[in-house]
Design a protein around this motif. Structure first.
Motif, short mmCIF file in Angstrom:
data_model
loop_
_atom_site.label_atom_id
_atom_site.label_comp_id
_atom_site.label_asym_id
_atom_site.label_seq_id
_atom_site.Cartn_x
_atom_site.Cartn_y
_atom_site.Cartn_z
N TRP A 40 0.84 -1.20 0.00
CA TRP A 40 0.00 0.00 0.00
C TRP A 40 0.87 1.25 0.00
CZ3 TRP A 40 -4.27 -1.80 -1.50
CH2 TRP A 40 -4.71 -3.05 -1.07
N ASP A 41 2.03 1.15 0.68
CA ASP A 41 2.99 2.25 0.63
C ASP A 41 3.52 2.43 -0.79
OD1 ASP A 41 2.82 2.76 3.36
OD2 ASP A 41 4.44 1.37 3.86
N ALA A 42 3.70 1.30 -1.50
CA ALA A 42 4.17 1.36 -2.88
C ALA A 42 3.17 2.09 -3.77
CB ALA A 42 4.43 -0.05 -3.42
N ILE A 43 1.89 1.78 -3.58
CA ILE A 43 0.84 2.43 -4.37
C ILE A 43 0.82 3.93 -4.08
CG2 ILE A 43 -1.66 2.60 -4.69
CD1 ILE A 43 -1.79 -0.42 -4.12
N ASP A 44 0.95 4.29 -2.80
CA ASP A 44 0.95 5.69 -2.41
C ASP A 44 2.18 6.41 -2.95
OD1 ASP A 44 -0.28 7.86 -0.77
OD2 ASP A 44 1.60 7.70 0.36
N ALA A 46 3.95 5.60 -5.59
CA ALA A 46 3.83 5.74 -7.05
C ALA A 46 2.98 6.95 -7.41
CB ALA A 46 3.21 4.47 -7.64
N GLU A 47 1.94 7.17 -6.64
CA GLU A 47 1.03 8.28 -6.91
C GLU A 47 1.64 9.64 -6.57
OE1 GLU A 47 -2.22 10.27 -8.21
OE2 GLU A 47 -1.97 8.09 -8.31
N LYS A 48 2.31 9.71 -5.42
CA LYS A 48 2.77 11.01 -4.93
C LYS A 48 4.18 11.38 -5.41
CE LYS A 48 0.00 10.88 -0.69
NZ LYS A 48 0.04 10.87 0.79
N SER A 49 5.07 10.40 -5.57
CA SER A 49 6.46 10.71 -5.87
C SER A 49 6.86 10.44 -7.33
CB SER A 49 7.39 9.91 -4.95
OG SER A 49 7.12 10.22 -3.60
N GLN A 50 6.04 9.68 -8.06
CA GLN A 50 6.31 9.40 -9.47
C GLN A 50 7.75 8.95 -9.73
OE1 GLN A 50 3.99 9.71 -12.23
NE2 GLN A 50 2.60 9.63 -10.50
N PRO A 51 8.19 7.89 -9.06
CA PRO A 51 9.57 7.41 -9.29
C PRO A 51 9.70 6.75 -10.66
CG PRO A 51 8.38 5.85 -7.93
CD PRO A 51 7.47 7.03 -8.11
N SER A 70 -1.75 -3.17 -10.64
CA SER A 70 -2.52 -1.94 -10.45
C SER A 70 -1.62 -0.71 -10.60
CB SER A 70 -3.16 -1.94 -9.06
OG SER A 70 -3.83 -0.72 -8.80
N ILE A 71 -0.43 -0.76 -10.00
CA ILE A 71 0.51 0.35 -10.11
C ILE A 71 0.87 0.60 -11.57
CG2 ILE A 71 2.90 1.06 -9.63
CD1 ILE A 71 2.64 -0.31 -6.91
N LEU A 72 1.16 -0.48 -12.29
CA LEU A 72 1.59 -0.34 -13.68
C LEU A 72 0.47 0.11 -14.60
CD1 LEU A 72 3.93 -3.47 -13.92
CD2 LEU A 72 4.57 -1.06 -13.67
N ILE A 78 6.40 3.65 -14.83
CA ILE A 78 7.17 3.15 -13.69
C ILE A 78 7.67 1.74 -13.97
CG2 ILE A 78 7.01 2.42 -11.27
CD1 ILE A 78 5.17 4.75 -10.74
N ARG A 79 8.91 1.46 -13.59
CA ARG A 79 9.48 0.12 -13.72
C ARG A 79 9.55 -0.53 -12.33
NH1 ARG A 79 8.53 0.30 -18.96
NH2 ARG A 79 9.82 1.81 -20.07
N ILE A 80 9.14 -1.77 -12.25
CA ILE A 80 9.16 -2.50 -10.98
C ILE A 80 10.33 -3.47 -10.97
CG2 ILE A 80 7.92 -4.07 -9.46
CD1 ILE A 80 6.57 -1.40 -9.60
#
Length: 221
Positions: A40-44, A46-51, A70-72, A78-80
């Protein structure tokens, strides 16, 4: 100087997460823009920091790729990169199908981690050689059916077939270029064409196609 590659780190173990963050922060071209302990931190993040890249511990995923997908879907740029103690072939294949671009063993060095992050940020894929070897050794009917495009190597030019055969040996773009006396940029161009012609998404799937094709030829001979 602002770092070029923005990275997030997700791991439920604080000590290991701190080690990954420290290893990345020593690189001048990499900036850690966020970290967390859950998917859930990863989802957040991805949304806020756009790494550009998110490094995720396989254990934190609990073998579920739904959140990664979902993130992708929401952030296709974003690359995982998954870090794992070990991994089964099925788990690696499932990750690749969901869009994961990198799979690295936790026993890798800090330098290998940084190089993998750089490769992913440039649109490349990377899997630890020992894990890639497992995939390439599996050339049964199931693997053949999964590798869309196998049996269509005739669509490749002689040069593309040559590059693909060397790729199947686990060689990097630089090593392929050195062997064929071609620039790394030229190899990247050929690989782009190869992936499109074989209808696969990354170099690992392309290597699987080549491996399956060779196995079929041996059985037929």
């Amino acid at each position: 100087m602002t770092a070029g590659i923005r990275v997030g780190v997700i791991d439920k173990h604080p000590l290991f997460r701190d080690g990954v963050v420290l290893a990345l922060r020593t690189q001048e071209d990499i900036e850690v823009v966020g970290q967390g302990a859950s998917i859930w931190d990863a989802i957040d993040l991805a949304e806020k920091s756009q790494p550009h890249v998110i490094v995720v511990d396989a254990g934190t995923l609990d073998c579920s790729m739904g959140a990664v997908e979902s993130i992708l879907q929401q952030h296709p740029s974003i690359r995982i990169l998954i870090l794992a103690d070990e991994a089964s072939e099925d788990h690696i294949r499932a990750a690749l199908k969901r869009g994961v671009r990198g799979y690295l063993l936790k026993g890798s060095s800090a330098g290998e981690l940084a190089e993998t992050v750089r490769a992913l940020s440039q649109g490349q894929c990377f899997i630890s050689p020992s894990l890639a070897a497992k995939l390439l050794m599996r050339t049964g009917p199931e693997a053949t059916s999964e590798a869309t495009g196998s049996g269509h190597l005739s669509h490749l030019t002689p040069r593309e077939q040559q590059i693909l055969s060397i790729l199947a040996q686990g060689r990097s773009n630089k090593e392929i270029g050195s062997k064929l006396e071609l620039s790394e940029k030229t190899i990247k161009h050929h690989l782009t064409n190869i992936l499109q012609k074989l209808h696969v998404r990354n170099r690992v799937e392309a290597a699987l196609v080549a491996s399956n094709h060779l196995s079929q030829k041996r059985l037929a001979s």
